[in-house]
Design a protein around this motif. Structure first.
Motif, short mmCIF file in Angstrom:
data_model
loop_
_atom_site.label_atom_id
_atom_site.label_comp_id
_atom_site.label_asym_id
_atom_site.label_seq_id
_atom_site.Cartn_x
_atom_site.Cartn_y
_atom_site.Cartn_z
N MET A 163 0.82 -1.18 0.00
CA MET A 163 0.00 0.00 0.00
C MET A 163 0.87 1.25 0.00
O MET A 163 0.49 2.25 -0.58
N LEU A 164 2.03 1.17 0.63
CA LEU A 164 2.90 2.34 0.65
C LEU A 164 3.39 2.69 -0.75
O LEU A 164 3.44 3.86 -1.12
N ALA A 165 3.74 1.68 -1.53
CA ALA A 165 4.18 1.93 -2.90
C ALA A 165 3.05 2.52 -3.72
O ALA A 165 3.27 3.42 -4.54
N CYS A 166 1.85 2.03 -3.49
CA CYS A 166 0.69 2.57 -4.21
C CYS A 166 0.43 4.02 -3.81
O CYS A 166 0.10 4.85 -4.64
N ALA A 167 0.62 4.31 -2.53
CA ALA A 167 0.40 5.67 -2.05
C ALA A 167 1.42 6.64 -2.64
O ALA A 167 1.14 7.83 -2.77
N GLU A 168 2.58 6.12 -3.03
CA GLU A 168 3.59 6.96 -3.67
C GLU A 168 3.26 7.22 -5.14
O GLU A 168 3.99 7.93 -5.83
N GLY A 169 2.17 6.63 -5.62
CA GLY A 169 1.74 6.87 -6.99
C GLY A 169 2.24 5.86 -8.00
O GLY A 169 2.08 6.05 -9.19
N ARG A 170 2.86 4.78 -7.53
CA ARG A 170 3.36 3.77 -8.46
C ARG A 170 2.20 3.00 -9.09
O ARG A 170 1.19 2.75 -8.46
N ALA A 171 2.39 2.62 -10.33
CA ALA A 171 1.37 1.86 -11.06
C ALA A 171 1.31 0.42 -10.54
O ALA A 171 2.30 -0.09 -10.02
N ASN A 172 0.15 -0.21 -10.70
CA ASN A 172 -0.01 -1.60 -10.26
C ASN A 172 1.05 -2.51 -10.86
O ASN A 172 1.60 -3.37 -10.18
N ALA A 173 1.35 -2.32 -12.14
CA ALA A 173 2.32 -3.18 -12.81
C ALA A 173 3.70 -3.04 -12.17
O ALA A 173 4.40 -4.04 -11.96
N ARG A 174 4.09 -1.83 -11.85
CA ARG A 174 5.41 -1.63 -11.23
C ARG A 174 5.45 -2.22 -9.82
O ARG A 174 6.43 -2.85 -9.44
N VAL A 175 4.40 -1.99 -9.05
CA VAL A 175 4.35 -2.54 -7.70
C VAL A 175 4.42 -4.06 -7.77
O VAL A 175 5.17 -4.70 -7.03
N ALA A 176 3.66 -4.66 -8.69
CA ALA A 176 3.67 -6.11 -8.84
C ALA A 176 5.07 -6.61 -9.20
O ALA A 176 5.56 -7.58 -8.61
N ASP A 177 5.71 -5.95 -10.14
CA ASP A 177 7.07 -6.35 -10.53
C ASP A 177 8.06 -6.19 -9.38
O ASP A 177 8.88 -7.08 -9.14
N ASP A 178 7.97 -5.08 -8.67
CA ASP A 178 8.88 -4.83 -7.55
C ASP A 178 8.72 -5.88 -6.44
O ASP A 178 9.70 -6.27 -5.81
N LEU A 179 7.50 -6.32 -6.21
CA LEU A 179 7.23 -7.25 -5.11
C LEU A 179 7.21 -8.71 -5.54
O LEU A 179 7.14 -9.60 -4.70
#
Length: 65
Positions: free
Chosen positions: A1-17
């Protein structure tokens, strides 16, 4: 949720995690609906756990100690 709150796209968050985009979408939707309550573990089907958190913690401590 923190990454999402920073404005990252779902695809990037998914790739990062290392999770699927669908997983990120599911958790974002839950968070929008129930806020912090949505981040708690939900009941799952099947019998209740027989091993307590304390026993798990003791085993981990023994393993790492």
């Amino acid at each position: 949720m923190l990454a999402c709150a920073e404005g990252r796209a779902n695809a990037r968050v998914a790739d990062d995690l290392g999770v699927s985009r669908e997983t990120v979408r599911k958790w974002r939707a839950r968070f929008l609906t129930d806020r912090l309550e949505s981040l708690a573990d939900r009941q799952r089907p099947g019998p209740p756990r027989r091993i307590t958190d304390e026993r798990v913690e003791a085993l981990v401590a023994r393993t790492l100690g």
